[in-house]
Design an enzyme around this catalytic site. Structure first.
Site, PDB file in Angstrom:
ATOM      1  N   HIS A   1      -6.391   3.295   0.168  1.00  0.00           N
ATOM      2  CA  HIS A   1      -6.126   3.626   1.575  1.00  0.00           C
ATOM      3  C   HIS A   1      -6.792   4.985   1.769  1.00  0.00           C
ATOM      4  O   HIS A   1      -6.430   5.951   1.070  1.00  0.00           O
ATOM      5  CB  HIS A   1      -4.610   3.672   1.813  1.00  0.00           C
ATOM      6  CG  HIS A   1      -4.193   4.024   3.221  1.00  0.00           C
ATOM      7  ND1 HIS A   1      -3.183   3.355   3.880  1.00  0.00           N
ATOM      8  CD2 HIS A   1      -4.623   4.998   4.069  1.00  0.00           C
ATOM      9  CE1 HIS A   1      -3.017   3.889   5.084  1.00  0.00           C
ATOM     10  NE2 HIS A   1      -3.878   4.899   5.223  1.00  0.00           N
TER      11      HIS A   1
ATOM     12  N   ASN B   1     -12.528  10.591  -2.373  1.00  0.00           N
ATOM     13  CA  ASN B   1     -13.017   9.719  -3.427  1.00  0.00           C
ATOM     14  C   ASN B   1     -13.201   8.322  -2.859  1.00  0.00           C
ATOM     15  O   ASN B   1     -12.334   7.809  -2.156  1.00  0.00           O
ATOM     16  CB  ASN B   1     -12.018   9.684  -4.589  1.00  0.00           C
ATOM     17  CG  ASN B   1     -11.902  11.038  -5.274  1.00  0.00           C
ATOM     18  OD1 ASN B   1     -12.877  11.777  -5.365  1.00  0.00           O
ATOM     19  ND2 ASN B   1     -10.715  11.372  -5.734  1.00  0.00           N
TER      20      ASN B   1
ATOM     21  N   GLY C   1     -13.797   7.392  -8.362  1.00  0.00           N
ATOM     22  CA  GLY C   1     -12.467   7.663  -8.914  1.00  0.00           C
ATOM     23  C   GLY C   1     -11.336   7.418  -7.937  1.00  0.00           C
ATOM     24  O   GLY C   1     -10.240   7.961  -8.092  1.00  0.00           O
TER      25      GLY C   1
ATOM     26  N   HIS D   1      -4.175   1.616   8.222  1.00  0.00           N
ATOM     27  CA  HIS D   1      -4.720   1.252   6.910  1.00  0.00           C
ATOM     28  C   HIS D   1      -6.204   0.953   7.008  1.00  0.00           C
ATOM     29  O   HIS D   1      -6.627   0.052   7.720  1.00  0.00           O
ATOM     30  CB  HIS D   1      -3.996   0.034   6.311  1.00  0.00           C
ATOM     31  CG  HIS D   1      -4.505  -0.296   4.934  1.00  0.00           C
ATOM     32  ND1 HIS D   1      -3.974   0.274   3.795  1.00  0.00           N
ATOM     33  CD2 HIS D   1      -5.523  -1.081   4.523  1.00  0.00           C
ATOM     34  CE1 HIS D   1      -4.647  -0.159   2.743  1.00  0.00           C
ATOM     35  NE2 HIS D   1      -5.596  -0.986   3.156  1.00  0.00           N
TER      36      HIS D   1
ATOM     37  N   HIS E   1      -8.106   8.524   2.179  1.00  0.00           N
ATOM     38  CA  HIS E   1      -7.369   9.789   2.181  1.00  0.00           C
ATOM     39  C   HIS E   1      -8.316  10.916   1.820  1.00  0.00           C
ATOM     40  O   HIS E   1      -9.329  10.708   1.161  1.00  0.00           O
ATOM     41  CB  HIS E   1      -6.187   9.744   1.205  1.00  0.00           C
ATOM     42  CG  HIS E   1      -6.559   9.358  -0.190  1.00  0.00           C
ATOM     43  ND1 HIS E   1      -6.760   8.049  -0.555  1.00  0.00           N
ATOM     44  CD2 HIS E   1      -6.782  10.101  -1.291  1.00  0.00           C
ATOM     45  CE1 HIS E   1      -7.087   8.011  -1.848  1.00  0.00           C
ATOM     46  NE2 HIS E   1      -7.125   9.239  -2.316  1.00  0.00           N
TER      47      HIS E   1
ATOM     48  N   THR F   1      -8.243   5.884  -6.634  1.00  0.00           N
ATOM     49  CA  THR F   1      -7.161   5.094  -7.242  1.00  0.00           C
ATOM     50  C   THR F   1      -6.267   4.442  -6.186  1.00  0.00           C
ATOM     51  O   THR F   1      -5.681   3.392  -6.447  1.00  0.00           O
ATOM     52  CB  THR F   1      -6.292   5.961  -8.175  1.00  0.00           C
ATOM     53  OG1 THR F   1      -5.739   7.040  -7.431  1.00  0.00           O
ATOM     54  CG2 THR F   1      -7.115   6.501  -9.335  1.00  0.00           C
TER      55      THR F   1
ATOM     56  N   ASP G   1       0.275  16.384  -2.847  1.00  0.00           N
ATOM     57  CA  ASP G   1      -0.097  15.453  -3.913  1.00  0.00           C
ATOM     58  C   ASP G   1       0.929  15.546  -5.040  1.00  0.00           C
ATOM     59  O   ASP G   1       1.384  16.627  -5.393  1.00  0.00           O
ATOM     60  CB  ASP G   1      -1.499  15.773  -4.435  1.00  0.00           C
ATOM     61  CG  ASP G   1      -2.083  14.642  -5.266  1.00  0.00           C
ATOM     62  OD1 ASP G   1      -3.071  14.033  -4.808  1.00  0.00           O
ATOM     63  OD2 ASP G   1      -1.562  14.366  -6.370  1.00  0.00           O
TER      64      ASP G   1
ATOM     65  N   HIS H   1      -8.356  14.846   0.211  1.00  0.00           N
ATOM     66  CA  HIS H   1      -7.642  15.889  -0.519  1.00  0.00           C
ATOM     67  C   HIS H   1      -8.034  17.243   0.057  1.00  0.00           C
ATOM     68  O   HIS H   1      -9.225  17.518   0.230  1.00  0.00           O
ATOM     69  CB  HIS H   1      -8.040  15.896  -1.994  1.00  0.00           C
ATOM     70  CG  HIS H   1      -7.794  14.617  -2.743  1.00  0.00           C
ATOM     71  ND1 HIS H   1      -6.865  14.519  -3.755  1.00  0.00           N
ATOM     72  CD2 HIS H   1      -8.373  13.391  -2.667  1.00  0.00           C
ATOM     73  CE1 HIS H   1      -6.880  13.295  -4.257  1.00  0.00           C
ATOM     74  NE2 HIS H   1      -7.792  12.584  -3.618  1.00  0.00           N
TER      75      HIS H   1
ATOM     76  N   CYS I   1       0.865  -1.180   0.000  1.00  0.00           N
ATOM     77  CA  CYS I   1       0.000   0.000   0.000  1.00  0.00           C
ATOM     78  C   CYS I   1       0.902   1.231   0.000  1.00  0.00           C
ATOM     79  O   CYS I   1       1.700   1.436   0.927  1.00  0.00           O
ATOM     80  CB  CYS I   1      -0.913   0.021   1.219  1.00  0.00           C
ATOM     81  SG  CYS I   1      -1.782   1.590   1.382  1.00  0.00           S
TER      82      CYS I   1
END
Ligand code: AMP
Ligand code: ZN
Length: 113
Positions: free
Chosen positions: A98, A87, A93, A46, A100, A95, A30, A102, A4
Protein backbone atom coordinates in the site's frame (compact mmCIF):
# COMPACT_ATOMS: atom_id res chain seq x y z
CA UNK A 1 -8.82 -3.41 0.95
CA UNK A 2 -9.10 -6.57 3.06
CA UNK A 3 -5.89 -7.86 4.57
CA UNK A 4 -3.97 -4.64 3.98
CA UNK A 5 -2.28 -3.51 7.16
CA UNK A 6 -2.16 0.17 6.13
CA UNK A 7 -5.86 0.17 5.16
CA UNK A 8 -6.55 -1.23 8.61
CA UNK A 9 -4.46 1.51 10.24
CA UNK A 10 -6.25 4.16 8.12
CA UNK A 11 -9.61 2.71 9.22
CA UNK A 12 -8.45 2.59 12.88
CA UNK A 13 -9.00 -1.16 12.92
CA UNK A 14 -5.50 -1.62 14.29
CA UNK A 15 -3.69 0.87 16.49
CA UNK A 16 -0.86 3.16 15.48
CA UNK A 17 0.74 6.29 16.84
CA UNK A 18 -0.95 8.85 14.62
CA UNK A 19 0.98 12.09 14.20
CA UNK A 20 -1.15 13.70 11.46
CA UNK A 21 -4.42 13.04 9.69
CA UNK A 22 -6.68 14.76 7.18
CA UNK A 23 -9.31 13.66 4.64
CA UNK A 24 -6.72 12.22 2.27
CA UNK A 25 -3.81 10.86 4.29
CA UNK A 26 -2.84 9.46 7.65
CA UNK A 27 0.66 9.63 9.15
CA UNK A 28 1.99 7.53 12.01
CA UNK A 29 5.26 6.51 13.60
CA UNK A 30 7.08 3.62 11.96
CA UNK A 31 7.11 0.53 14.18
CA UNK A 32 10.84 0.00 13.54
CA UNK A 33 12.36 3.49 13.34
CA UNK A 34 15.73 3.88 11.64
CA UNK A 35 16.22 7.45 12.94
CA UNK A 36 14.84 9.62 15.78
CA UNK A 37 12.03 10.75 13.47
CA UNK A 38 10.59 8.01 11.26
CA UNK A 39 7.03 8.61 10.14
CA UNK A 40 4.99 6.92 7.42
CA UNK A 41 2.52 8.92 5.32
CA UNK A 42 -0.19 6.75 3.81
CA UNK A 43 -2.95 7.83 1.40
CA UNK A 44 -6.35 6.72 2.71
CA UNK A 45 -7.17 5.14 -0.65
CA UNK A 46 -5.59 1.76 -1.31
CA UNK A 47 -3.05 1.99 -4.12
CA UNK A 48 -0.32 -0.58 -4.43
CA UNK A 49 2.64 1.61 -5.30
CA UNK A 50 3.79 4.74 -7.09
CA UNK A 51 3.37 3.04 -10.48
CA UNK A 52 -0.32 2.52 -9.78
CA UNK A 53 -1.57 6.01 -9.02
CA UNK A 54 -4.32 6.92 -11.50
CA UNK A 55 -4.57 10.45 -12.84
CA UNK A 56 -7.69 11.16 -10.77
CA UNK A 57 -5.85 10.03 -7.64
CA UNK A 58 -2.93 12.45 -8.02
CA UNK A 59 -4.68 14.61 -5.40
CA UNK A 60 -3.48 12.06 -2.85
CA UNK A 61 0.12 12.74 -3.84
CA UNK A 62 -0.50 16.46 -3.46
CA UNK A 63 -1.89 15.73 0.01
CA UNK A 64 1.24 13.74 0.84
CA UNK A 65 3.43 16.74 -0.05
CA UNK A 66 1.26 19.04 2.08
CA UNK A 67 1.47 16.56 4.96
CA UNK A 68 5.27 16.42 4.65
CA UNK A 69 5.41 20.21 4.93
CA UNK A 70 3.19 20.28 8.02
CA UNK A 71 4.70 17.28 9.82
CA UNK A 72 8.34 18.29 9.34
CA UNK A 73 7.60 21.77 10.68
CA UNK A 74 5.70 20.30 13.61
CA UNK A 75 8.52 17.84 14.39
CA UNK A 76 11.15 20.57 14.11
CA UNK A 77 13.11 18.97 11.27
CA UNK A 78 12.02 21.23 8.40
CA UNK A 79 15.05 23.49 8.90
CA UNK A 80 17.64 20.80 9.66
CA UNK A 81 16.56 18.59 6.78
CA UNK A 82 15.21 15.11 6.34
CA UNK A 83 14.72 12.38 3.77
CA UNK A 84 11.55 11.19 2.03
CA UNK A 85 11.68 7.58 0.86
CA UNK A 86 9.25 5.63 -1.28
CA UNK A 87 10.13 1.99 -1.75
CA UNK A 88 8.61 0.42 -4.86
CA UNK A 89 8.53 -3.24 -5.74
CA UNK A 90 10.81 -6.09 -4.89
CA UNK A 91 14.19 -4.54 -5.65
CA UNK A 92 13.04 -1.35 -3.93
CA UNK A 93 12.44 -3.33 -0.75
CA UNK A 94 8.72 -2.59 -0.52
CA UNK A 95 7.27 -4.86 2.14
CA UNK A 96 3.79 -3.31 2.53
CA UNK A 97 1.87 -3.22 -0.75
CA UNK A 98 0.00 0.00 0.00
CA UNK A 99 1.79 3.11 -1.22
CA UNK A 100 3.55 4.98 1.58
CA UNK A 101 6.24 7.59 2.04
CA UNK A 102 8.81 7.48 4.84
CA UNK A 103 9.88 10.75 6.48
CA UNK A 104 13.24 10.07 8.09
CA UNK A 105 15.22 12.63 10.07
CA UNK A 106 16.20 14.04 13.42
CA UNK A 107 19.88 13.24 12.89
CA UNK A 108 22.49 13.56 10.14
CA UNK A 109 21.71 10.73 7.75
CA UNK A 110 24.32 8.67 5.98
CA UNK A 111 24.82 9.05 2.25
CA UNK A 112 22.75 7.03 -0.16
CA UNK A 113 24.46 3.78 -1.12
P1 AMP B 1 8.52 -0.57 3.19
O1 AMP B 1 9.75 -1.42 3.33
O2 AMP B 1 8.78 0.71 2.48
O3 AMP B 1 7.35 -1.33 2.61
O4 AMP B 1 8.17 -0.12 4.65
C1 AMP B 1 7.18 -0.66 5.45
C2 AMP B 1 7.36 -0.03 6.79
O5 AMP B 1 6.19 -0.23 7.53
C3 AMP B 1 8.53 -0.60 7.61
O6 AMP B 1 9.44 0.45 7.91
C4 AMP B 1 7.84 -1.16 8.86
O7 AMP B 1 8.61 -0.95 10.01
C5 AMP B 1 6.55 -0.38 8.88
N1 AMP B 1 5.42 -1.03 9.52
C6 AMP B 1 4.94 -2.26 9.28
N2 AMP B 1 3.85 -2.51 10.03
C7 AMP B 1 3.65 -1.38 10.78
C8 AMP B 1 2.70 -1.00 11.75
N3 AMP B 1 1.70 -1.83 12.13
N4 AMP B 1 2.80 0.21 12.32
C9 AMP B 1 3.79 1.05 11.95
N5 AMP B 1 4.71 0.75 11.02
C10 AMP B 1 4.66 -0.45 10.46
ZN1 ZN C 1 -4.29 -0.74 1.67
Amino acid sequence: MDDCIFCKIANKEIPSTIVYEDDMVIAFNDLNPVAPVHILIVPKKHMTDILNVEKEDMKYIEAVVEAIQKITKEKGIAESGFRVVNNCGEDGGQTVKHIHFHIIGGETLGGMA
